[in-house]
Write a protein that holds these residues in place. Structure first.
Motif, PDB file in Angstrom:
ATOM      1  N   THR A 177       7.673   2.602   9.574  1.00  0.00           N
ATOM      2  CA  THR A 177       8.931   3.212   9.143  1.00  0.00           C
ATOM      3  C   THR A 177       9.249   4.451   9.969  1.00  0.00           C
ATOM      4  O   THR A 177      10.408   4.703  10.318  1.00  0.00           O
ATOM      5  CB  THR A 177       8.849   3.589   7.649  1.00  0.00           C
ATOM      6  OG1 THR A 177       8.509   2.440   6.882  1.00  0.00           O
ATOM      7  CG2 THR A 177      10.177   4.143   7.160  1.00  0.00           C
ATOM      8  N   ILE A 178       8.216   5.233  10.279  1.00  0.00           N
ATOM      9  CA  ILE A 178       8.434   6.456  11.056  1.00  0.00           C
ATOM     10  C   ILE A 178       9.023   6.128  12.422  1.00  0.00           C
ATOM     11  O   ILE A 178       9.870   6.867  12.944  1.00  0.00           O
ATOM     12  CB  ILE A 178       7.107   7.224  11.214  1.00  0.00           C
ATOM     13  CG1 ILE A 178       6.591   7.675   9.844  1.00  0.00           C
ATOM     14  CG2 ILE A 178       7.268   8.421  12.129  1.00  0.00           C
ATOM     15  CD1 ILE A 178       5.231   8.330   9.882  1.00  0.00           C
ATOM     16  N   SER A 179       8.615   5.030  13.006  1.00  0.00           N
ATOM     17  CA  SER A 179       9.098   4.685  14.339  1.00  0.00           C
ATOM     18  C   SER A 179      10.348   3.818  14.326  1.00  0.00           C
ATOM     19  O   SER A 179      11.078   3.784  15.318  1.00  0.00           O
ATOM     20  CB  SER A 179       7.988   3.966  15.124  1.00  0.00           C
ATOM     21  OG  SER A 179       7.553   2.814  14.432  1.00  0.00           O
ATOM     22  N   SER A 200      12.773   3.539  11.445  1.00  0.00           N
ATOM     23  CA  SER A 200      13.904   3.931  10.606  1.00  0.00           C
ATOM     24  C   SER A 200      14.985   4.598  11.451  1.00  0.00           C
ATOM     25  O   SER A 200      14.707   5.338  12.393  1.00  0.00           O
ATOM     26  CB  SER A 200      13.441   4.887   9.507  1.00  0.00           C
ATOM     27  OG  SER A 200      14.540   5.339   8.746  1.00  0.00           O
ATOM     28  N   TYR A 237      16.571  10.066  10.574  1.00  0.00           N
ATOM     29  CA  TYR A 237      15.509  10.980  10.982  1.00  0.00           C
ATOM     30  C   TYR A 237      14.845  11.664   9.798  1.00  0.00           C
ATOM     31  O   TYR A 237      13.630  11.844   9.782  1.00  0.00           O
ATOM     32  CB  TYR A 237      16.079  12.036  11.939  1.00  0.00           C
ATOM     33  CG  TYR A 237      15.039  12.957  12.514  1.00  0.00           C
ATOM     34  CD1 TYR A 237      14.109  12.496  13.445  1.00  0.00           C
ATOM     35  CD2 TYR A 237      14.968  14.287  12.124  1.00  0.00           C
ATOM     36  CE1 TYR A 237      13.148  13.340  13.984  1.00  0.00           C
ATOM     37  CE2 TYR A 237      14.004  15.140  12.656  1.00  0.00           C
ATOM     38  CZ  TYR A 237      13.097  14.655  13.584  1.00  0.00           C
ATOM     39  OH  TYR A 237      12.137  15.488  14.104  1.00  0.00           O
ATOM     40  N   LYS A 261      12.233   9.483   8.380  1.00  0.00           N
ATOM     41  CA  LYS A 261      11.019   9.513   9.197  1.00  0.00           C
ATOM     42  C   LYS A 261      10.151  10.716   8.826  1.00  0.00           C
ATOM     43  O   LYS A 261       8.933  10.608   8.660  1.00  0.00           O
ATOM     44  CB  LYS A 261      11.386   9.610  10.680  1.00  0.00           C
ATOM     45  CG  LYS A 261      12.179   8.463  11.275  1.00  0.00           C
ATOM     46  CD  LYS A 261      12.613   8.831  12.687  1.00  0.00           C
ATOM     47  CE  LYS A 261      13.466   7.774  13.348  1.00  0.00           C
ATOM     48  NZ  LYS A 261      12.648   6.660  13.862  1.00  0.00           N
ATOM     49  N   VAL A 315       7.567   7.602  18.319  1.00  0.00           N
ATOM     50  CA  VAL A 315       7.899   8.620  17.327  1.00  0.00           C
ATOM     51  C   VAL A 315       8.984   9.530  17.896  1.00  0.00           C
ATOM     52  O   VAL A 315       8.821  10.118  18.965  1.00  0.00           O
ATOM     53  CB  VAL A 315       6.660   9.450  16.940  1.00  0.00           C
ATOM     54  CG1 VAL A 315       7.036  10.567  15.978  1.00  0.00           C
ATOM     55  CG2 VAL A 315       5.603   8.551  16.306  1.00  0.00           C
TER      56      VAL A 315
END
Length: 723
Positions: free
Chosen positions: A267-269, A271, A274, A277, A334
């Motif tokens: 999800t961090i990479s 979504s 921001y 994330k 990221v």
């Protein structure tokens, strides 16, 4: 009809306002409980006037009365809840509130009306009904020990359906709020009952929105950012609740953050939002640090000695997920945006530079470091050369990620500086990072490599523990009182890190001496800008270290104070404890505070007289010190003290200012002397506080370690002097 509705609205508003003000003042309202309950019910959700009135008539006034009614309901129930333990309400007022609640929730079944409005299109109305309903659910749990069936049915249905909208938002927020209140109040038995009710539905909800398989097709894209953040808030509360399980059985819902850690990393990479994330990253960071809920839970609630049966395997699962992702180039995906400010975010172009989001940078760094530490702790055994190579590969990937997103990290010549530069403004994170790096280094130094080769590899990867400790001392200007603040504070893991490092320092003094040379001549820019508590905001002290290949220079820029005699200490700041204020303290010998009228330190060197006064075995250190410094430097150092204004005393630990920069070997000696002097002063203060029984815990082992480090310094310099 319009006139009648208007009159009723005014009467209702007057009644509700009167009741609210009376409750605020601790007085009993003049209206009867039944009358107030009737007004609240009619105006909150079931108002007949709103249904009879023409479309659009007095809509705003009617809606405002609804908001007021719901707020009053929450106020009444909250007052009753607090009176269960503190008896904060006068008996007549408590009886009055209890009668209103009985009429509303038993006779009129207000809770059914509240949950019905969870799906209201008006988001404020949906939120206020969820807030009032949650307050009642919590009160009902405390009174009867049972879950409100209407609320339970609504939330379970919303979680199973997983349909985005205001209803799901209200249910997520409501359950989170109730769980938070139970955690804050340490109602553990009731908490287990509630978790048992929702365990299955919460697992279904997370499986739909954070799937373990086919992570490239995230269904949470159907969710708004607000809904997903509400889900993350709930996951944090569930994770926090697992920390107090002890030896009890832990529900699957309490382990969802660990179970879905791999998908959360994706999800961090992946979504598009921001802030989502960042929220996911902060959740994982709290999980790996075991600090979920630290922002709102009572500290003692989350301090549990025993962990649930699968705790170690869950933490291992989380750490493996992070390491696997990093090995698959997760760091390259990221996104790090510009730092936020009160107006939002902006991208700065041209020569102005661009300040990155340090929350993301430090969060990613700490997540990886703690995952590596956890992997070491849970893997068991010792790693070979291949294991050390793999670990240093992770660190190299992290350094590349940081350099790509933070320009100043590319300018330093010594890689170990990155910890101070990245975590310098966040003490707790810096201590966690330093402790993790120390654990990583100590584990993999057993790989069979030569000691010098290991230290070189550690410096190349930025994880030499000696360098980190020296940079920490430099950043606080070798002020032992700040270390004392860290030791007595519960906000960081400094004590655990400090004890472990001192044990290593005692066994590797040669490595420490080598690190003194590396740190002293490194191109590491560290600045301290502190305002004196008793001076204006413009009185700033800035210390900058600038290194060249063969020398290092120190500059101190101080704006003048009101008094020409006063000078500013490099460590000027507010300490946690005013050590000299205690009646049992010895003012003559207490060196924790910087006093006005002391000499300003302008370089990285202590005077020989300071060393003689403050470290036991003064002839040895003084002779060694003089042998490694030209007479000119010593005379300049002494003349600086002679020029101290009359009536002021030279502050031990402050540095004198030579006209020329010392050579690298001299700076190495200066750094080691400064470090040991700082530790010696710390030992003296801790010993004094222990003698007077003012130290918060037994520091005997710590004092012994500090003495042993001082002995290592004396023995090394004595043998060198004899040679």
């Amino acid at each position: 009809m319009e006139h009648t509705a208007s009159c009723r609205e005014r009467a209702s508003s007057t009644c509700l306002t009167h009741v609210y003000r009376c409750l605020q003042s601790g007085l009993c309202p003049s209206h009867s409980a039944a009358e107030v309950a009737g007004v609240i019910f009619s105006r909150s959700l079931g108002g007949e006037d709103r249904q009879r009135a023409p479309a659009g008539y007095c809509h705003d006034n009617s809606l405002e009365l609804t908001y007021i009614s719901l707020t009053l309901v929450e106020k009444i129930i909250s007052s009753l809840t607090s009176s269960l333990t503190s008896h904060s309400l006068p008996p007549p007022v408590a009886l009055f509130c209890a009668e209103i609640v009985s009429v509303l929730f038993q006779d009129m079944d207000l809770m059914s009306q509240l949950v019905h409005q969870f799906h209201a299109e008006d988001q404020l109305l949906s939120h206020l009904t969820a807030k009032s309903g949650s307050t009642w659910v919590f009160y009902h749990l405390l009174k009867s020990g049972t879950v409100c069936p209407v609320w339970e049915q609504m939330c379970v249905q919303a979680f199973h359906n997983s349909t985005p909208g205001t209803e799901l938002d209200a249910c997520l927020w409501s359950l989170t709020e109730v769980l938070k209140r139970l955690l804050k109040g340490a109602h553990q038995e009731i908490l287990w009952k509630l978790l048992a009710v929702f365990d299955s539905s919460l697992s279904v909800l997370c499986s739909k929105f954070i799937p373990e398989e086919r992570r490239e097709e995230f269904t949470h894209s159907r969710l708004s950012g607000t809904t997903f953040c509400l889900l993350l808030d709930l996951l944090e509360v569930l994770t926090a609740s697992s920390l107090i399980c002890g030896a009890d059985v832990c529900f699957k819902s309490q382990r969802l953050t660990h179970i879905h850690s791999s998908a959360l990393l994706t999800t961090i990479s992946c979504s598009s939002q921001y802030f989502v994330k960042k929220r996911v990253l902060l959740l994982l960071k709290k999980a790996v640090l075991q600090k979920a809920g630290e922002d709102w839970a009572l500290g003692e609630v989350l301090l549990s000695g025993l962990k649930y049966e699968r705790f170690n395997s869950d933490m291992s699962m989380l750490s493996r997920s992070v390491l696997i992702a990093v090995a698959a180039d997760w760091l390259q995906s990221v996104q790090v945006e510009s730092a936020s400010f009160f107006g939002g975010t902006r991208h700065i172009g041209g020569d102005e530079g661009q300040k990155p989001d340090c929350v993301m940078l430090s969060g990613v760094s700490l997540l990886l470091l703690k995952s590596m530490e956890l992997h070491i702790q849970t893997a068991g055994g010792t790693a070979g050369v291949d294991g050390a190579t793999e670990v240093y590969g992770y660190l190299q990937s992290l350094c590349g990620f940081l350099k790509k997103n933070r320009v100043e990290l590319m300018e330093v010549t010594h890689p170990c500086c990155w910890v101070s530069l990245l975590f310098g403004e966040q003490d707790d994170d810096m201590m966690e990072a330093s402790k993790a790096l120390l654990s990583i280094f100590l584990h993999h130094r057993l790989s069979g490599l030569e000691e010098s080769a290991e230290l070189e590899a550690a410096c190349a990867s930025g994880c030499n523990p000696h360098c980190h400790f020296l940079l920490l001392l430099q950043s606080i200007s070798f002020d032992h009182s700040i270390l004392l603040d860290f030791l007595i504070s519960t906000e960081t893991c400094f004590l655990e890190y400090f004890v472990r490092y001192l044990k290593y320092l005692r066994a590797d003094w040669q490595g420490f001496k080598a690190a003194c040379g590396k740190v002293s001549v490194s191109d590491c820019h560290l600045s301290l800008q502190n305002s004196r508590p008793d001076s204006g905001a413009g009185d700033l002290c800035e210390l900058t270290y600038k290194g060249e290949p063969e020398q290092v220079g120190f500059s101190l820029c101080v704006q003048p104070t009101d008094s020409p005699v006063e000078t500013i200490s490099m460590a000027a700041g507010i300490h946690l404890v005013e050590y000299s204020s205690s009646d049992e303290s010895d003012p003559e010998n207490m060196d924790c505070q910087d006093a006005p009228g002391t000499s300003v330190c302008d370089n990285g060197r202590f005077s020989a007289s300071d060393v003689k006064q403050k470290i036991s075995g003064p002839p040895i250190i003084k002779q060694q010190y003089e042998s490694s410094h030209p007479p000119g430097l010593l005379s300049q150092s002494n003349s600086a003290h002679e020029r101290t204004p009359e009536g002021s005393s030279s502050l031990t630990g402050h540095m004198s200012c030579p006209a020329t920069a010392p050579l690298s070997g001299q700076v190495t000696c200066e750094t080691s002397v400064s470090a040991v002097l700082c530790l010696s002063q710390l030992r003296e203060v801790v010993t004094r506080l222990q003698t007077k029984k003012l130290f918060p815990y037994n520091p005997s082992s710590l004092i012994k370690l500090l003495e042993q480090v001082q002995d290592c310094f004396q023995q090394t310099h004595l043998s060198h002097f004899n040679e």
